[in-house]
Design an enzyme around this catalytic site. Structure first.
Site, PDB file in Angstrom:
ATOM      1  CG  HIS A  94      -2.054  -1.032   1.006  1.00 29.56           C
ATOM      2  ND1 HIS A  94      -2.858  -1.453   2.034  1.00 29.56           N
ATOM      3  CD2 HIS A  94      -2.444  -1.736  -0.092  1.00 29.56           C
ATOM      4  CE1 HIS A  94      -3.708  -2.363   1.569  1.00 29.56           C
ATOM      5  NE2 HIS A  94      -3.474  -2.570   0.284  1.00 29.56           N
ATOM      6  CB  CYS A 147       5.738  13.978  -9.563  1.00 33.46           C
ATOM      7  SG  CYS A 147       5.189  15.349 -10.607  1.00 33.46           S
ATOM      8  CB  CYS A 149       1.979  -9.375  17.107  1.00 30.81           C
ATOM      9  SG  CYS A 149       2.084  -7.631  16.695  1.00 30.81           S
TER      10      CYS A 149
HETATM   11  C1  BV8 Z   1      -8.085  -2.188  -5.211  1.00 28.04           C
HETATM   12  C2  BV8 Z   1      -2.826   3.252   2.435  1.00 28.04           C
HETATM   13  C3  BV8 Z   1      -8.613  -2.377  -7.488  1.00 28.04           C
HETATM   14  C4  BV8 Z   1      -3.430   4.637   2.575  1.00 28.04           C
HETATM   15  C5  BV8 Z   1      -4.732   1.715   2.520  1.00 28.04           C
HETATM   16  C6  BV8 Z   1     -16.453  -3.718  -1.691  1.00 28.04           C
HETATM   17  C7  BV8 Z   1     -16.248  -4.983  -1.199  1.00 28.04           C
HETATM   18  C8  BV8 Z   1     -14.977  -5.534  -1.146  1.00 28.04           C
HETATM   19  C9  BV8 Z   1     -13.872  -4.805  -1.584  1.00 28.04           C
HETATM   20  C10 BV8 Z   1     -14.081  -3.545  -2.071  1.00 28.04           C
HETATM   21  C11 BV8 Z   1     -15.353  -2.999  -2.134  1.00 28.04           C
HETATM   22  N1  BV8 Z   1     -15.224  -1.758  -2.639  1.00 28.04           N
HETATM   23  C12 BV8 Z   1     -13.934  -1.494  -2.917  1.00 28.04           C
HETATM   24  C13 BV8 Z   1     -13.213  -2.572  -2.582  1.00 28.04           C
HETATM   25  C14 BV8 Z   1     -11.744  -2.736  -2.731  1.00 28.04           C
HETATM   26  C15 BV8 Z   1     -11.060  -2.023  -1.583  1.00 28.04           C
HETATM   27  C16 BV8 Z   1     -11.468  -2.650  -0.270  1.00 28.04           C
HETATM   28  O1  BV8 Z   1     -11.053  -3.743   0.049  1.00 28.04           O
HETATM   29  N2  BV8 Z   1     -12.288  -1.896   0.490  1.00 28.04           N
HETATM   30  C17 BV8 Z   1     -12.715  -2.400   1.783  1.00 28.04           C
HETATM   31  C18 BV8 Z   1     -12.618  -1.271   2.818  1.00 28.04           C
HETATM   32  C19 BV8 Z   1     -14.142  -2.894   1.645  1.00 28.04           C
HETATM   33  N3  BV8 Z   1      -9.642  -2.221  -1.827  1.00 28.04           N
HETATM   34  C20 BV8 Z   1      -8.996  -1.307  -2.579  1.00 28.04           C
HETATM   35  O2  BV8 Z   1      -9.465  -0.280  -2.975  1.00 28.04           O
HETATM   36  C21 BV8 Z   1      -7.546  -1.671  -2.937  1.00 28.04           C
HETATM   37  N4  BV8 Z   1      -7.390  -1.490  -4.357  1.00 28.04           N
HETATM   38  O3  BV8 Z   1      -8.853  -3.065  -4.910  1.00 28.04           O
HETATM   39  O4  BV8 Z   1      -7.848  -1.743  -6.484  1.00 28.04           O
HETATM   40  C22 BV8 Z   1      -7.616  -2.778  -8.494  1.00 28.04           C
HETATM   41  C23 BV8 Z   1      -7.046  -4.051  -8.405  1.00 28.04           C
HETATM   42  C24 BV8 Z   1      -6.185  -4.448  -9.390  1.00 28.04           C
HETATM   43  C25 BV8 Z   1      -5.894  -3.572 -10.439  1.00 28.04           C
HETATM   44  C26 BV8 Z   1      -6.449  -2.293 -10.489  1.00 28.04           C
HETATM   45  C27 BV8 Z   1      -7.323  -1.888  -9.501  1.00 28.04           C
HETATM   46  C28 BV8 Z   1      -6.521  -0.755  -2.328  1.00 28.04           C
HETATM   47  C29 BV8 Z   1      -6.709  -0.676  -0.859  1.00 28.04           C
HETATM   48  C30 BV8 Z   1      -5.564   0.123  -0.255  1.00 28.04           C
HETATM   49  C31 BV8 Z   1      -6.093   1.310   0.532  1.00 28.04           C
HETATM   50  N5  BV8 Z   1      -4.990   1.947   1.261  1.00 28.04           N
HETATM   51  N6  BV8 Z   1      -3.667   2.265   3.128  1.00 28.04           N
HETATM   52  C32 BV8 Z   1      -3.494   5.098   3.993  1.00 28.04           C
HETATM   53  O5  BV8 Z   1      -3.270   4.302   4.920  1.00 28.04           O
HETATM   54  O6  BV8 Z   1      -3.751   6.302   4.188  1.00 28.04           O
HETATM   55  S1  BV8 Z   1      -5.738   0.672   3.390  1.00 28.04           S
HETATM   56  C33 BV8 Z   1      -5.276   0.691   5.023  1.00 28.04           C
HETATM   57  O7  BV8 Z   1      -6.366   0.201   5.771  1.00 28.04           O
HETATM   58  C34 BV8 Z   1      -4.150  -0.261   5.386  1.00 28.04           C
HETATM   59  O8  BV8 Z   1      -3.152  -0.271   4.430  1.00 28.04           O
HETATM   60  C35 BV8 Z   1      -4.830  -1.588   5.566  1.00 28.04           C
HETATM   61  O9  BV8 Z   1      -4.961  -2.253   4.339  1.00 28.04           O
HETATM   62  C36 BV8 Z   1      -6.193  -1.161   6.070  1.00 28.04           C
HETATM   63  C37 BV8 Z   1      -6.312  -1.272   7.567  1.00 28.04           C
HETATM   64  O10 BV8 Z   1      -6.360  -2.599   7.876  1.00 28.04           O
HETATM   65  P1  BV8 Z   1      -5.402  -3.246   8.991  1.00 28.04           P
HETATM   66  O11 BV8 Z   1      -3.992  -2.953   8.652  1.00 28.04           O
HETATM   67  O12 BV8 Z   1      -5.834  -4.632   9.138  1.00 28.04           O
HETATM   68  O13 BV8 Z   1      -5.695  -2.418  10.315  1.00 28.04           O
HETATM   69  P2  BV8 Z   1      -6.996  -2.519  11.254  1.00 28.04           P
HETATM   70  O14 BV8 Z   1      -6.925  -1.371  12.184  1.00 28.04           O
HETATM   71  O15 BV8 Z   1      -8.196  -2.739  10.403  1.00 28.04           O
HETATM   72  O16 BV8 Z   1      -6.790  -3.864  12.095  1.00 28.04           O
HETATM   73  C38 BV8 Z   1      -5.768  -3.932  13.056  1.00 28.04           C
HETATM   74  C39 BV8 Z   1      -5.780  -5.360  13.533  1.00 28.04           C
HETATM   75  O17 BV8 Z   1      -4.684  -5.553  14.424  1.00 28.04           O
HETATM   76  C40 BV8 Z   1      -7.048  -5.724  14.308  1.00 28.04           C
HETATM   77  O18 BV8 Z   1      -7.458  -7.015  13.882  1.00 28.04           O
HETATM   78  C41 BV8 Z   1      -6.570  -5.756  15.769  1.00 28.04           C
HETATM   79  O19 BV8 Z   1      -7.272  -6.741  16.506  1.00 28.04           O
HETATM   80  C42 BV8 Z   1      -5.141  -6.142  15.618  1.00 28.04           C
HETATM   81  N7  BV8 Z   1      -4.236  -5.639  16.651  1.00 28.04           N
HETATM   82  C43 BV8 Z   1      -4.220  -4.417  17.229  1.00 28.04           C
HETATM   83  N8  BV8 Z   1      -3.164  -4.334  18.054  1.00 28.04           N
HETATM   84  C44 BV8 Z   1      -2.483  -5.512  17.969  1.00 28.04           C
HETATM   85  C45 BV8 Z   1      -3.172  -6.354  17.070  1.00 28.04           C
HETATM   86  N9  BV8 Z   1      -2.773  -7.604  16.774  1.00 28.04           N
HETATM   87  C46 BV8 Z   1      -1.642  -8.043  17.377  1.00 28.04           C
HETATM   88  N10 BV8 Z   1      -0.927  -7.293  18.239  1.00 28.04           N
HETATM   89  C47 BV8 Z   1      -1.304  -6.039  18.555  1.00 28.04           C
HETATM   90  N11 BV8 Z   1      -0.570  -5.302  19.414  1.00 28.04           N
HETATM   91 ZN    ZN Z   2       7.248  15.928 -11.429  1.00 23.22          ZN
END
Ligand code: BV8
Ligand code: ZN
Length: 306
Positions: free
Chosen positions: A160, A168, A297
């Protein structure tokens, strides 16, 4: 760790011992213990997404519409991440990129990859620290005088993107820049977004020419991250890595964002093993794993993979 966890850890270590192609899928939970105030994860607790509508901020549409607001959001995220240091969990995962270490826990290992959704660079920094510790005092960084590479090449795939990269919007020139504020105007607007959003005060509107610009062509620069509906990075490499993997560790992710959320399932479908390390694993993820370690973790990983 409770007795059952110790036995469970033993069974996991046995399975790891016979693995050849090992992959880690990581999320915000891997970095949750880093930095003094912690890096808010996206979903759990008062995560970023609960307080701020990330899809309203982490999307190309939002940036087109309001680059000033989106840059203030990323300025805030950059400052948070700049305070952070890799934690013990980053350290264990970084060590797995080192064949010399990996073969102590998986003698037959032929490849290791970390596929991380995190953009905070903490895993890359942890790996650099591991390499420094191994090569300090060796002649010319020790790489050429050793039969085996010090680390597996390209073992970290930040799918990501990278928070400190400036990309740019025109010529695509991309460079890492960890300085802050990136422009004086962002320093002035240094609003703590998590409160101003709650307080509902309007963010300062920064004129576009006072936002980060490309060092090469002067056009508007954007954060080098992958926004929603943008194509994640390294998808082709990741697909072949996931196809070959026979052991998948899923660390600190709610597995809600595709395509990252599909990888563990794909490894398991081809007969590979899945080990889940999560503070609060979902029923769905537990059902999709062979080994489940519930807890922080940064405590579990060093205990299970010293
Ligand atoms: C794509 C960068 C197409 C920016 C991020 C409808 C249904 C299904 C899918 C979709 C839909 N509509 C759209 C989609 C696709 C979409 C998607 O999946 N949406 C979801 C929300 C429904 N995906 C996309 O758009 C992706 N692109 O599909 O493009 C394509 C494909 C091929 C070719 C051309 C086009 C791109 C997605 C990337 C978005 N960018 N980040 C920024 O951060 O500002 S996403 C961002 O949020 C992260 O990168 C990460 O992916 C996500 C957060 O999730 P987690 O990292 O899991 O964090 P979270 O807080 O949720 O969970 C933390 C976990 O840790 C918990 O389980 C917790 O219990 C645990 N935890 C906490 N502390 C601890 C712990 N565990 C252990 N120890 C600890 N101490
Ligand atoms: Zn440039």
């Amino acid at each position: 760790m409770t007795m059952s966890t110790v036995e469970h850890a033993g069974a996991f270590r046995d399975a790891l011992r016979s693995s050849k192609h090992i992959v880690v899928i990581a999320g915000a939970g891997l970095s949750a213990a880093s930095a003094s105030k912690g890096i808010p994860t996206y979903h759990d607790g008062g995560g970023l997404w609960r307080t701020l509508d990330a899809t309203a901020l982490a999307s190309p549409e939002a940036f087109r519409e309001n680059p000033s607001l989106v840059w203030q959001f990323y300025h805030y995220r950059r400052n948070k991440a700049l305070e952070a240091k890799p934690n013990a969990a980053h350290g264990v995962v970084a060590k797995m990129s080192v064949p010399q270490y990996l073969e102590t826990v998986a003698p037959g290992a032929q490849s290791f990859h970390l596929i991380t959704q995190n953009i905070d660079r903490l895993s890359a920094d942890a790996l650099q620290a591991v390499v420094r510790s191994m090569t300090s005092g060796l002649p010319n960084s020790g790489q050429s005088t050793r039969a085996k590479p010090i680390v597996y090449k390209n073992s970290i795939l930040e799918m990501h993107g990278r928070l400190f990269d400036l990309q740019c919007t025109q010529c695509k020139y991309c460079v890492e820049d960890r300085s802050t504020p990136l422009t004086p105007a962002l320093g002035v607007a240094d609003a703590d977004l998590l409160t101003y959003q709650d307080a509902g005060t309007k963010p300062i509107n920064i004129p576009e020419e006072q936002l980060p610009r490309c060092a090469k062509c002067g056009a508007l620069a954007r954060p080098g991250v992958v926004w929603f509906n943008e194509r994640p990075l390294y998808l082709d490499e990741i697909n072949s890595i996931v196809y070959k993997a026979d052991m998948c560790l899923v660390i600190g992710t709610s597995s809600q964002v595709r395509p990252a959320s599909t990888y563990a399932y794909r490894v398991r479908r081809r007969g590979g093993k899945v080990a889940l390390f999560n503070m609060d694993p979902s029923e769905k993820d537990i059902a999709g794993a062979d080994f489940v370690f519930k807890g922080p973790c940064e405590v579990l990983l060093p205990a299970i993979l010293p």
